[in-house]
Design a protein around this motif. Structure first.
Motif, PDB file in Angstrom:
ATOM      1  N   GLU A  81       8.801  29.380  27.460  1.00  0.00           N
ATOM      2  CA  GLU A  81       9.036  28.641  28.692  1.00  0.00           C
ATOM      3  C   GLU A  81      10.500  28.610  29.117  1.00  0.00           C
ATOM      4  OE1 GLU A  81       5.990  25.281  29.521  1.00  0.00           O
ATOM      5  OE2 GLU A  81       6.789  24.906  27.516  1.00  0.00           O
ATOM      6  N   PHE A  82      11.399  28.766  28.152  1.00  0.00           N
ATOM      7  CA  PHE A  82      12.826  28.650  28.445  1.00  0.00           C
ATOM      8  C   PHE A  82      13.610  29.802  27.828  1.00  0.00           C
ATOM      9  CE2 PHE A  82      11.167  24.322  28.525  1.00  0.00           C
ATOM     10  CZ  PHE A  82      11.761  23.782  29.656  1.00  0.00           C
ATOM     11  N   ASP A  83      14.699  30.172  28.493  1.00  0.00           N
ATOM     12  CA  ASP A  83      15.684  31.072  27.907  1.00  0.00           C
ATOM     13  C   ASP A  83      16.566  30.222  27.010  1.00  0.00           C
ATOM     14  OD1 ASP A  83      17.821  32.689  27.260  1.00  0.00           O
ATOM     15  OD2 ASP A  83      18.078  33.503  29.280  1.00  0.00           O
ATOM     16  N   LEU A  84      16.500  30.461  25.704  1.00  0.00           N
ATOM     17  CA  LEU A  84      17.221  29.639  24.715  1.00  0.00           C
ATOM     18  C   LEU A  84      18.498  30.305  24.218  1.00  0.00           C
ATOM     19  CD1 LEU A  84      14.169  28.488  22.521  1.00  0.00           C
ATOM     20  CD2 LEU A  84      15.034  27.480  24.636  1.00  0.00           C
ATOM     21  N   ALA A  85      19.007  31.281  24.951  1.00  0.00           N
ATOM     22  CA  ALA A  85      20.150  32.076  24.479  1.00  0.00           C
ATOM     23  C   ALA A  85      21.337  31.202  24.089  1.00  0.00           C
ATOM     24  CB  ALA A  85      20.564  33.084  25.552  1.00  0.00           C
ATOM     25  N   ARG A  86      21.607  30.149  24.859  1.00  0.00           N
ATOM     26  CA  ARG A  86      22.781  29.321  24.571  1.00  0.00           C
ATOM     27  C   ARG A  86      22.614  28.454  23.329  1.00  0.00           C
ATOM     28  NH1 ARG A  86      24.694  27.074  30.537  1.00  0.00           N
ATOM     29  NH2 ARG A  86      25.122  29.101  31.466  1.00  0.00           N
ATOM     30  N   LEU A  87      21.380  28.319  22.857  1.00  0.00           N
ATOM     31  CA  LEU A  87      21.141  27.519  21.660  1.00  0.00           C
ATOM     32  C   LEU A  87      21.028  28.370  20.406  1.00  0.00           C
ATOM     33  CD1 LEU A  87      18.509  24.918  22.937  1.00  0.00           C
ATOM     34  CD2 LEU A  87      21.006  24.843  23.082  1.00  0.00           C
ATOM     35  N   ALA A  88      21.182  29.679  20.570  1.00  0.00           N
ATOM     36  CA  ALA A  88      21.012  30.591  19.436  1.00  0.00           C
ATOM     37  C   ALA A  88      22.018  30.331  18.324  1.00  0.00           C
ATOM     38  CB  ALA A  88      21.112  32.041  19.908  1.00  0.00           C
ATOM     39  N   GLU A  89      23.171  29.803  18.697  1.00  0.00           N
ATOM     40  CA  GLU A  89      24.229  29.589  17.702  1.00  0.00           C
ATOM     41  C   GLU A  89      24.317  28.146  17.223  1.00  0.00           C
ATOM     42  OE1 GLU A  89      25.672  32.216  16.486  1.00  0.00           O
ATOM     43  OE2 GLU A  89      24.545  33.434  17.919  1.00  0.00           O
ATOM     44  N   LEU A  90      23.266  27.366  17.459  1.00  0.00           N
ATOM     45  CA  LEU A  90      23.292  25.998  16.938  1.00  0.00           C
ATOM     46  C   LEU A  90      23.471  26.037  15.418  1.00  0.00           C
ATOM     47  CD1 LEU A  90      20.443  24.026  18.778  1.00  0.00           C
ATOM     48  CD2 LEU A  90      22.890  23.594  18.913  1.00  0.00           C
ATOM     49  N   GLU A  96      21.669  12.240  35.006  1.00  0.00           N
ATOM     50  CA  GLU A  96      22.840  11.355  35.013  1.00  0.00           C
ATOM     51  C   GLU A  96      23.168  10.811  33.632  1.00  0.00           C
ATOM     52  OE1 GLU A  96      24.333   7.158  37.091  1.00  0.00           O
ATOM     53  OE2 GLU A  96      22.457   8.118  37.729  1.00  0.00           O
ATOM     54  N   ARG A  97      22.147  10.491  32.841  1.00  0.00           N
ATOM     55  CA  ARG A  97      22.369   9.783  31.580  1.00  0.00           C
ATOM     56  C   ARG A  97      22.207  10.634  30.330  1.00  0.00           C
ATOM     57  NH1 ARG A  97      18.917   4.458  31.314  1.00  0.00           N
ATOM     58  NH2 ARG A  97      20.267   4.210  29.495  1.00  0.00           N
ATOM     59  N   TYR A  98      21.406  11.709  30.407  1.00  0.00           N
ATOM     60  CA  TYR A  98      21.008  12.378  29.174  1.00  0.00           C
ATOM     61  C   TYR A  98      21.236  13.886  29.159  1.00  0.00           C
ATOM     62  CZ  TYR A  98      18.504   7.939  28.640  1.00  0.00           C
ATOM     63  OH  TYR A  98      18.177   6.614  28.557  1.00  0.00           O
ATOM     64  N   LEU A  99      21.916  14.451  30.107  1.00  0.00           N
ATOM     65  CA  LEU A  99      22.074  15.903  30.182  1.00  0.00           C
ATOM     66  C   LEU A  99      23.059  16.403  29.130  1.00  0.00           C
ATOM     67  CD1 LEU A  99      21.053  18.296  31.889  1.00  0.00           C
ATOM     68  CD2 LEU A  99      23.059  17.990  33.354  1.00  0.00           C
ATOM     69  N   THR A 100      22.706  17.496  28.463  1.00  0.00           N
ATOM     70  CA  THR A 100      23.594  18.095  27.461  1.00  0.00           C
ATOM     71  C   THR A 100      24.795  18.755  28.128  1.00  0.00           C
ATOM     72  OG1 THR A 100      22.388  20.180  27.563  1.00  0.00           O
ATOM     73  CG2 THR A 100      21.686  18.604  25.890  1.00  0.00           C
ATOM     74  N   ARG A 110      22.771  24.283  27.369  1.00  0.00           N
ATOM     75  CA  ARG A 110      21.704  24.230  28.362  1.00  0.00           C
ATOM     76  C   ARG A 110      20.725  25.391  28.167  1.00  0.00           C
ATOM     77  NH1 ARG A 110      24.268  21.707  32.976  1.00  0.00           N
ATOM     78  NH2 ARG A 110      25.400  19.947  32.034  1.00  0.00           N
ATOM     79  N   VAL A 111      19.479  25.150  28.514  1.00  0.00           N
ATOM     80  CA  VAL A 111      18.457  26.192  28.544  1.00  0.00           C
ATOM     81  C   VAL A 111      18.100  26.460  30.003  1.00  0.00           C
ATOM     82  CG1 VAL A 111      17.552  25.504  26.298  1.00  0.00           C
ATOM     83  CG2 VAL A 111      16.538  24.558  28.387  1.00  0.00           C
ATOM     84  N   ILE A 143      18.362  15.937  27.361  1.00  0.00           N
ATOM     85  CA  ILE A 143      17.611  17.017  27.982  1.00  0.00           C
ATOM     86  C   ILE A 143      18.579  18.176  28.191  1.00  0.00           C
ATOM     87  CG2 ILE A 143      15.995  15.443  29.079  1.00  0.00           C
ATOM     88  CD1 ILE A 143      17.446  16.149  31.769  1.00  0.00           C
ATOM     89  N   ALA A 144      18.091  19.384  27.952  1.00  0.00           N
ATOM     90  CA  ALA A 144      18.982  20.559  27.971  1.00  0.00           C
ATOM     91  C   ALA A 144      18.834  21.354  29.263  1.00  0.00           C
ATOM     92  CB  ALA A 144      18.711  21.442  26.763  1.00  0.00           C
ATOM     93  N   GLY A 145      18.737  20.656  30.404  1.00  0.00           N
ATOM     94  CA  GLY A 145      18.677  21.352  31.669  1.00  0.00           C
ATOM     95  C   GLY A 145      17.453  20.995  32.482  1.00  0.00           C
ATOM     96  N   GLU A 146      17.138  21.846  33.444  1.00  0.00           N
ATOM     97  CA  GLU A 146      16.039  21.604  34.367  1.00  0.00           C
ATOM     98  C   GLU A 146      14.688  21.887  33.709  1.00  0.00           C
ATOM     99  OE1 GLU A 146      16.469  20.218  37.490  1.00  0.00           O
ATOM    100  OE2 GLU A 146      18.436  19.965  36.553  1.00  0.00           O
ATOM    101  N   PRO A 147      13.627  21.231  34.177  1.00  0.00           N
ATOM    102  CA  PRO A 147      12.306  21.429  33.576  1.00  0.00           C
ATOM    103  C   PRO A 147      11.681  22.759  33.965  1.00  0.00           C
ATOM    104  CG  PRO A 147      12.138  19.958  35.454  1.00  0.00           C
ATOM    105  CD  PRO A 147      13.610  20.214  35.250  1.00  0.00           C
ATOM    106  N   CYS A 148      10.705  23.151  33.169  1.00  0.00           N
ATOM    107  CA  CYS A 148       9.925  24.363  33.443  1.00  0.00           C
ATOM    108  C   CYS A 148       8.552  23.948  33.965  1.00  0.00           C
ATOM    109  CB  CYS A 148       9.769  25.180  32.164  1.00  0.00           C
ATOM    110  SG  CYS A 148       8.718  26.652  32.327  1.00  0.00           S
TER     111      CYS A 148
END
Length: 258
Positions: free
Chosen positions: A105-114, A179-183, A188-189, A221-226
């Protein structure tokens, strides 16, 4: 289909066990084929009812990830019924599979290096006759114990927002989440299928119970919903850094877990 299934309280399935007068709830790992089949049937019933679709003609919700996951269930000892469930996919198992389920559902490329140990949670559901804070508290206590004892660094997954209202609820909920919970930008995904634009409802939308529980625990939340057109819902990607779980929830869940 990383769905979180919570139907309206009071709704019963034909032929399913009624809630016992004094339920005795306990959580345990499901390891036998029989127990996992029970969980797959619970998942199928819950998601079919909640999203108004037919998942399987055989009454079973299963996929290729199940055999690689850890399965956690909640039972009522007074009836023996399985009434709550979630599954966990550790990062090492996801690598063997070519990625986490949410990658569909999401491109997780930015989280690959967690850094550290990453685990995905999904398929969470609760029997409608046991829709109460007690059930989810028992399930979450067992989950928290696993996160701490297995030295998990990050918990990821998807939380669903129904779109039976045409997306008005999603449009009402998302501004507050942003506003309150965005990474941060680097965590972001990107949704593979963005949610169609809609005008927010007048009430601003009601946040689903599990999404609200994640936020209270300290998740972001790591970005916009799918958009999931098959289930007509919006899936929000959740990122929880375990060592940042709020003190209140850490103490509460660990006390529950003994």
């Amino acid at each position: 289909m990383a769905k979180l299934g919570f139907l309206k309280a009071g709704k019963r399935w034909l032929g399913s066990p009624a809630k016992s007068a004094s339920p005795q709830l306990h959580a345990r790992w499901l390891t036998s084929r029989r127990d996992i089949l029970r969980a797959q049937r619970l998942r199928c019933r819950t998601f079919s009812e909640e999203f108004g679709i037919r998942i399987s003609p055989f009454g079973v919700d299963r996929d290729r990830f199940d055999r690689h996951c850890l399965h956690l269930g909640v039972e009522d000892r007074t009836t023996g019924a399985l009434i709550g469930y979630t599954r966990l996919l550790p990062g090492e198992a996801a690598r063997r599979l070519g990625g986490f389920y949410s990658r569909s559902e999401f491109d997780l490329a930015r989280l690959a290096e967690l850094p550290g140990h990453v685990v995905e949670v999904g398929r969470t559901c609760v029997h409608p006759n046991y829709r109460s804070g007690a059930t989810i508290a028992v399930l979450w206590a067992a989950l928290a114990r696993y996160l701490f004892t297995a030295r998990v660094d990050y918990l990821i997954g998807c939380a669903s927002i129904p779109m039976a209202d045409g997306g008005a609820g999603v449009a009402g909920i998302m501004p507050g989440l942003r506003e309150r919970y965005l990474t941060p930008e680097n965590l972001r995904v990107v949704p593979r299928l963005p949610v169609p634009a809609a005008l927010p409802c007048e009430t601003g939308g009601v946040m689903p119970p599990l999404l609200k529980a994640y936020m209270r625990m300290g998740a972001q939340i790591a970005g916009e919903p799918c958009w999931d057109p098959d289930f007509n819902c919006a899936d929000v990607f959740i990122l929880l850094e375990v060592n940042k779980i709020s003190r209140r929830y850490r103490d509460h869940f660990m006390a529950k877990a003994g």
